[in-house]
Design a protein around this motif. Structure first.
Motif, PDB file in Angstrom:
ATOM      1  N   ALA A   1     -60.920  -9.048 -73.149  1.00 16.05           N
ATOM      2  CA  ALA A   1     -59.476  -8.954 -72.931  1.00 16.05           C
ATOM      3  C   ALA A   1     -59.078  -7.637 -72.280  1.00 16.05           C
ATOM      4  O   ALA A   1     -57.978  -7.524 -71.728  1.00 16.05           O
ATOM      5  CB  ALA A   1     -58.738  -9.127 -74.253  1.00 16.05           C
ATOM      6  N   VAL A   2     -59.933  -6.651 -72.310  1.00 16.97           N
ATOM      7  CA  VAL A   2     -59.616  -5.347 -71.731  1.00 16.97           C
ATOM      8  C   VAL A   2     -59.579  -5.424 -70.204  1.00 16.97           C
ATOM      9  O   VAL A   2     -58.803  -4.706 -69.562  1.00 16.97           O
ATOM     10  CB  VAL A   2     -60.654  -4.307 -72.201  1.00 16.97           C
ATOM     11  N   GLU A   3     -60.381  -6.272 -69.611  1.00 17.31           N
ATOM     12  CA  GLU A   3     -60.490  -6.339 -68.156  1.00 17.31           C
ATOM     13  C   GLU A   3     -59.181  -6.714 -67.468  1.00 17.31           C
ATOM     14  O   GLU A   3     -58.771  -6.028 -66.522  1.00 17.31           O
ATOM     15  CB  GLU A   3     -61.622  -7.277 -67.764  1.00 17.31           C
ATOM     16  N   PRO A   4     -58.484  -7.779 -67.862  1.00 19.93           N
ATOM     17  CA  PRO A   4     -57.212  -8.075 -67.188  1.00 19.93           C
ATOM     18  C   PRO A   4     -56.155  -6.998 -67.411  1.00 19.93           C
ATOM     19  O   PRO A   4     -55.355  -6.720 -66.511  1.00 19.93           O
ATOM     20  CB  PRO A   4     -56.762  -9.406 -67.772  1.00 19.93           C
ATOM     21  N   ILE A   5     -56.168  -6.361 -68.578  1.00 15.25           N
ATOM     22  CA  ILE A   5     -55.214  -5.280 -68.838  1.00 15.25           C
ATOM     23  C   ILE A   5     -55.467  -4.118 -67.884  1.00 15.25           C
ATOM     24  O   ILE A   5     -54.543  -3.558 -67.294  1.00 15.25           O
ATOM     25  CB  ILE A   5     -55.300  -4.829 -70.313  1.00 15.25           C
ATOM     26  N   GLY A   6     -56.730  -3.750 -67.713  1.00 16.24           N
ATOM     27  CA  GLY A   6     -57.081  -2.687 -66.770  1.00 16.24           C
ATOM     28  C   GLY A   6     -56.756  -3.059 -65.339  1.00 16.24           C
ATOM     29  O   GLY A   6     -56.292  -2.222 -64.554  1.00 16.24           O
TER      30      GLY A   6
ATOM     31  N   LEU B   1     -50.570  -1.794 -60.723  1.00 12.02           N
ATOM     32  CA  LEU B   1     -49.281  -1.121 -60.827  1.00 12.02           C
ATOM     33  C   LEU B   1     -49.347   0.341 -60.393  1.00 12.02           C
ATOM     34  O   LEU B   1     -48.368   0.885 -59.887  1.00 12.02           O
ATOM     35  CB  LEU B   1     -48.753  -1.214 -62.265  1.00 12.02           C
ATOM     36  N   LEU B   2     -50.491   0.967 -60.573  1.00  3.41           N
ATOM     37  CA  LEU B   2     -50.647   2.389 -60.248  1.00  3.41           C
ATOM     38  C   LEU B   2     -51.434   2.625 -58.962  1.00  3.41           C
ATOM     39  O   LEU B   2     -51.875   3.739 -58.712  1.00  3.41           O
ATOM     40  CB  LEU B   2     -51.347   3.097 -61.406  1.00  3.41           C
TER      41      LEU B   2
END
Length: 98
Positions: free
Chosen positions: A27-32, A38-39
């Protein structure tokens, strides 16, 4: 991702707990990815350094984990350092000789 679940299962976790842990680790991959999108405009100046770091990390994983003969025995760190020095030498020669 299935490898992570098998590893957690071998550690003594239940099938359901192994599934949850494996899913949360992915689940960390899509958040990153969303954070980077965005940045992106702020990250452009450091992007080459980030990519170089990621490349170095992948080379380390390949040498230490995927080439088992290189990581066996008491001199496993020496073989990793030798690989890194050889790779840097190869890149320098490639740039110098065109």
């Amino acid at each position: 991702m299935p490898f992570i679940r098998l590893k957690k299962r071998a550690a003594g976790n239940s099938r359901w707990r192994s599934f949850i842990i494996g899913s949360l680790s992915g689940a960390v991959e899509p958040i990153g990815a969303i954070a980077v999108l965005l940045l992106a405009s702020f990250l452009m100046p450091v992007l080459p350094y980030m990519l170089a770091f990621a490349t170095g990390a992948m080379f380390y994983v390949v040498v230490e984990e995927l080439i088992p003969e290189a990581s066996e025995g008491q001199h496993s760190n020496l073989s990793t350092i030798g690989f890194a020095i050889g790779f840097v030498l190869m890149m320098v020669l490639d740039v110098v000789m065109g």
